[in-house]
Design a protein around this motif. Structure first.
Motif, short mmCIF file in Angstrom:
data_model
loop_
_atom_site.label_atom_id
_atom_site.label_comp_id
_atom_site.label_asym_id
_atom_site.label_seq_id
_atom_site.Cartn_x
_atom_site.Cartn_y
_atom_site.Cartn_z
N GLN A 176 0.82 -1.21 0.00
CA GLN A 176 0.00 0.00 0.00
C GLN A 176 0.86 1.26 0.00
N VAL A 177 2.08 1.17 0.53
CA VAL A 177 2.97 2.33 0.54
C VAL A 177 3.57 2.53 -0.84
N LEU A 178 4.10 1.49 -1.43
CA LEU A 178 4.70 1.59 -2.76
C LEU A 178 3.66 1.86 -3.82
N HIS A 189 3.27 4.73 -15.87
CA HIS A 189 2.60 5.74 -15.05
C HIS A 189 2.28 5.17 -13.68
N GLY A 190 2.56 5.93 -12.62
CA GLY A 190 2.21 5.52 -11.27
C GLY A 190 0.70 5.55 -11.07
N ARG A 191 0.18 4.53 -10.42
CA ARG A 191 -1.27 4.41 -10.22
C ARG A 191 -1.70 4.52 -8.76
N LEU A 192 -0.75 4.31 -7.84
CA LEU A 192 -1.12 4.25 -6.43
C LEU A 192 0.14 4.46 -5.59
N GLY A 193 -0.04 4.92 -4.36
CA GLY A 193 1.06 5.01 -3.42
C GLY A 193 2.20 5.92 -3.85
N MET A 194 3.43 5.56 -3.45
CA MET A 194 4.59 6.37 -3.80
C MET A 194 4.78 6.46 -5.31
N GLU A 195 4.41 5.41 -6.02
CA GLU A 195 4.54 5.42 -7.48
C GLU A 195 3.72 6.56 -8.08
N TYR A 275 11.65 11.33 16.36
CA TYR A 275 12.55 12.48 16.38
C TYR A 275 12.77 13.10 15.00
N ASN A 276 12.55 12.32 13.94
CA ASN A 276 12.72 12.90 12.60
C ASN A 276 11.51 12.66 11.69
N GLY A 277 10.49 11.98 12.20
CA GLY A 277 9.28 11.76 11.42
C GLY A 277 9.39 10.71 10.34
N GLU A 278 10.49 9.96 10.31
CA GLU A 278 10.67 8.96 9.25
C GLU A 278 9.81 7.72 9.52
N ILE A 279 9.03 7.35 8.52
CA ILE A 279 8.17 6.16 8.62
C ILE A 279 9.03 4.94 8.31
N LEU A 280 9.17 4.05 9.29
CA LEU A 280 9.98 2.84 9.12
C LEU A 280 9.15 1.69 8.56
N ALA A 281 7.86 1.70 8.82
CA ALA A 281 6.96 0.66 8.30
C ALA A 281 5.54 1.18 8.38
N MET A 282 4.72 0.73 7.43
CA MET A 282 3.31 1.13 7.41
C MET A 282 2.55 0.04 6.66
N ALA A 283 1.45 -0.42 7.26
CA ALA A 283 0.71 -1.51 6.62
C ALA A 283 -0.75 -1.45 7.01
N SER A 284 -1.61 -1.89 6.10
CA SER A 284 -3.01 -2.15 6.44
C SER A 284 -3.40 -3.46 5.74
N TYR A 285 -4.19 -4.23 6.44
CA TYR A 285 -4.57 -5.56 5.96
C TYR A 285 -5.94 -5.50 5.29
N TRP A 321 -6.10 -2.08 -1.78
CA TRP A 321 -5.29 -0.97 -2.30
C TRP A 321 -5.33 0.24 -1.38
N LYS A 322 -6.23 0.26 -0.47
CA LYS A 322 -6.44 1.42 0.39
C LYS A 322 -5.46 1.41 1.56
N ASN A 323 -4.70 2.48 1.69
CA ASN A 323 -3.81 2.63 2.85
C ASN A 323 -4.64 3.26 3.97
N LYS A 324 -5.20 2.42 4.81
CA LYS A 324 -6.15 2.88 5.83
C LYS A 324 -5.49 3.81 6.85
#
Length: 746
Positions: A176-178, A189-195, A275-285, A321-324
């Motif tokens: 969902q992130v990519l 062409h990117g269709r979803l997420g970071m793409e 401390y820096n706002g970096e997302i190390l992991a993100m997932a939704s099932y 496909w939805k990043n909840k």
């Protein structure tokens, strides 16, 4: 004589007439020819010029290579390669330098393209055809090999059309992130997420080469021809903030919890550096695979899946496909009490030892009480640990509506998170809030928030008070490694003071310590806050836990949300156990040292005999073992929360320790083999985590706060030729005896 002369005159007259007719015909044809030439060269000049140009001039596109996406450790998450479509004009396929015979050319084509020689010979035999396709989707390496052969041997009559293809290399991790990208109209062409979010950065721009050429690849530029070209510009690469190993841990634990507690609306989770706002992991099932976005997602059998169905696509859009984490709203519940406490402490209207009455409180026409009854008089700190609603209503009333909602704004709930991903939604709060609205919000009701908004706010709560914009991009660089842009933390504002932040962390630490030790993160000092919110219309609940680990100086914030578990009697404690396990595994991976206390050793030393779970539903079995710190892990794509258990590992009666898994199946599985790991010098948790990941059960001997000094197989099948030693094959579900010692020096 006269007769003969007359005859000759007659013939001469006939010949003259024939000549005259011939001349007339020639003249007519000349006029027609001149007219045709005049029409072609003068009247139809523009049209015929285009036709002639099309025969000699051609445009060859040179598509840009789309930039790759990496995780923070350089693991490639998405990349682009090229595939070729190969066609021939049979009569033009020969070696101009006579370096190869026709039969040798045919054999080489078959060899490089890995196609039958007979197919090549058949295509070559169609000499009147202007184009015959030999192969499509030819991998880039083979395409370049063919291209080199054609140039080396001056072979003409071959056309190689190159098009880019996007590859995703890690199954359903971070799907969902990519997001995903697809090829359309000559470009990806990117269709979803970071793409999609970073499409313009990743894409680059295609080049082209317009020139008069013969049929011999790059050797074929015709002399004196006009040539125009434009160099391609490859896309930039993105190094994401994701850590693929942490992503794997999050997804595995989230999926296990959803199945164990039969979460009807599934769930979601985020791991972030506060401390820096970096997302190390993100997932939704449920998860999907970016390489096959319309294929069956996790938990769905391939035989029951129709990816061409319009209803299927709609379901994917709304679920897989939805990043909840960024696009689904839910009531925050008791996690909001942490913010209310921080506001009150910052404004000096409350303190940890201030005493409140936890009896039901009346606000306008509503009565607000503590879930499950009140605790009488207690301090704000104890109210936080016990998650008592009336206490935080009183704190909010002391703050007042204006001050309370100004803090809500300052914590970022009225604005986008700044993550910059497609599909993000804003929170929902009352436009003109009343005292009752504020009272309900003080303990997390009557609002809609996203997990990402909560993570951003909690970052400020634990990092010293700074609201930092979350990000998924660590750096942007060219494909040869030159850095174009590096991420630096973007501080939006200071919301609370460092001293208030330290006090909040202490509250969160006390909450975990007060919660009867529902954790398997022994040796780590973790703080957090449970939450249970209720959908008043449906009567279903959402449970969650926000954790900061280690609490003194958090390396990670971890939040897991389970939506609508089938048992409405569950609460935040179940979410706490799941999230604490995730924290434990992440801190192990980050090489954070453990320091076991005597209490820790006592708790994880309380082994039990494995119960017989055959015939139980997965979710019933899981909930019966929750408070013994034993996890039930559903195995196989068809084993869901409501599935009946038909097989389990380890077997009934096997001694198991807190933190261990019992692996259950909805059908009897085939025997599978795994490689025996080396537990040398591992501590208790490292051994437990390794066994849980591989499908083994540890049986401990010696002091549990020591490290492993030896191991041996107790039960399980062996692959042919295996003795069950380190590096050899043993069956899934095997039991391993692990001997521990405090001091292994020498």
């Amino acid at each position: 004589m006269a007769k003969r002369t007359k005859k000759m005159r007659s013939r001469q007259k006939y010949n003259i007439r024939a000549i005259q007719i011939t001349v007339a015909l020639v003249f007519v044809f000349a006029i027609i020819l001149v007219g045709a030439l005049f029409k072609i060269q003068v009247l139809d000049h523009a049209k015929t010029s285009i036709l002639a140009s099309d025969q000699y001039y051609s445009t060859q596109m040179d598509p840009a290579r789309r930039g790759s996406i990496y995780d923070r450790n350089g693991i490639k998450l998405a990349s682009t390669s090229f595939v070729y479509r190969v066609g021939i004009t049979p009569k033009h396929v020969y070696s101009r330098s006579k370096a190869a015979s026709p039969s040798q050319i045919e054999e080489k084509f078959a060899d490089i393209l890995d196609i039958p020689l007979a197919d090549v010979q058949s295509a070559m035999g169609k000499v009147e055809s202007s184009y015959e396709q030999l192969a499509k989707n030819v991998p880039e390496e083979q395409g370049k090999q063919l291209e080199a052969y054609l140039q080396e041997n001056a072979v003409g009559g071959v056309r190689l059309d190159k098009e880019p293809k996007r590859y995703y290399l890690n199954g359903n991790l971070a799907s969902q992130v990519l997001g995903f990208a697809s090829y359309d109209e000559g470009e990806i062409h990117g269709r979803l997420g970071m793409e999609l979010a970073y499409d313009s950065i990743l894409s680059g721009s295609a080049g082209f080469d317009y020139a008069a050429r013969d049929n011999y690849l790059s050797h074929g530029y015709l002399p004196y021809g006009v040539r125009r070209d434009k160099a391609k510009a490859d896309g930039l690469e993105i190094v994401s903030t994701l850590d693929l190993n942490i992503q794997d841990i999050l997804q595995e634990d989230l999926e296990s919890a959803i199945k164990a507690y039969d979460a009807v609306e599934n769930g979601m989770g985020i791991v972030m550096n506060p401390y820096n706002g970096e997302i190390l992991a993100m997932a939704s099932y449920p998860y999907f695979e970016s390489s096959d976005p319309t294929g069956p997602p996790s938990g769905v059998s391939a035989k029951d899946w129709d990816q061409a169905n319009e209803t299927t696509i709609q379901w994917l859009q709304e679920n897989a496909w939805k990043n909840k984490n960024i696009s689904s709203l839910y009531e925050a519940g008791s996690t909001m009490k942490t913010l209310t406490a921080a506001m009150g402490m910052e404004e000096n209207v409350t303190s940890e030892d201030k005493v409140y009455n936890d009896d039901t409180i009346q606000v306008l026409d509503a009565e607000i009480s503590c879930y499950g009854g009140g605790h009488g008089y207690e301090t704000m700190e104890m109210g936080f640990w016990n998650s008592c609603n009336p206490i935080f209503v009183q704190v909010a009333l002391e703050l007042g509506v204006d001050t309370f909602y100004q803090y809500i704004r300052d914590f970022g709930f009225y604005e986008p998170t700044g993550l910059g991903m497609p599909g993000e939604t804003n929170c929902i709060f009352h436009t003109n809030p009343s005292i009752l609205d504020m009272s309900n919000l003080s303990f997390g009701e009557s609002s809609g928030v996203t997990t990402m908004h909560l993570m951003k706010a909690f970052g400020a709560l634990v990092n010293g008070g700074k609201l930092i914009t979350p990000t998924l991009v660590k750096e942007i660089r060219t494909q040869d490694g030159q850095i174009v842009e590096s991420h630096t933390p973007e501080v939006t504002r200071r919301v609370i003071s460092p001293s208030t932040s330290a006090r909040v962390r202490k509250l969160m630490q006390g909450m975990v310590e007060h919660s009867q030790g529902y954790t398997n993160a022994w040796g780590y000092n973790i703080g957090g806050k449970t939450s249970t919110s209720t959908d008043e219309l449906e009567g279903q609940i959402t449970i969650s836990f926000m954790a900061a680990a280690p609490i003194e100086h958090p390396e990670v914030l971890v939040m897991i949300v389970l939506q609508k578990p089938s048992n409405p009697e569950l609460g935040g404690t179940e979410a706490q156990i799941v999230t604490m396990n995730t924290c434990s595994r992440i801190l192990d991976y980050l090489n954070v040292d453990r320091a076991y206390s005597d209490t820790d050793i006592y708790k994880f030393g309380k082994s039990i005999a494995t119960p017989n779970l055959i015939g139980y539903k997965v979710t019933d079995a899981a909930q019966s073992l929750t408070f013994q710190q034993i996890s039930v892990k559903a195995m196989g794509e068809n084993t869901q929360g409501d599935s009946k258990i038909k097989s389990q590992f380890p077997a009934e009666g096997t001694l198991i320790y807190p933190g261990s898994n019992i692996f259950v199946f909805s059908k009897v599985p085939d025997t599978t083999f795994i490689t025996m790991p080396d537990f040398s010098q591992m501590n208790y948790n490292e051994i437990i985590n390794t066994c849980n990941r591989l499908g083994l059960t540890p049986n401990f001997q010696g002091p549990l706060d020591g490290n492993c000094v030896s191991q041996r197989l107790i039960s399980g099948e062996l692959a042919e030729g295996s003795s069950g030693l380190v590096g050899e094959s043993v069956s899934f579900g095997s039991v391993v005896e692990v001997t521990m010692a405090l001091d292994t020096a020498g």
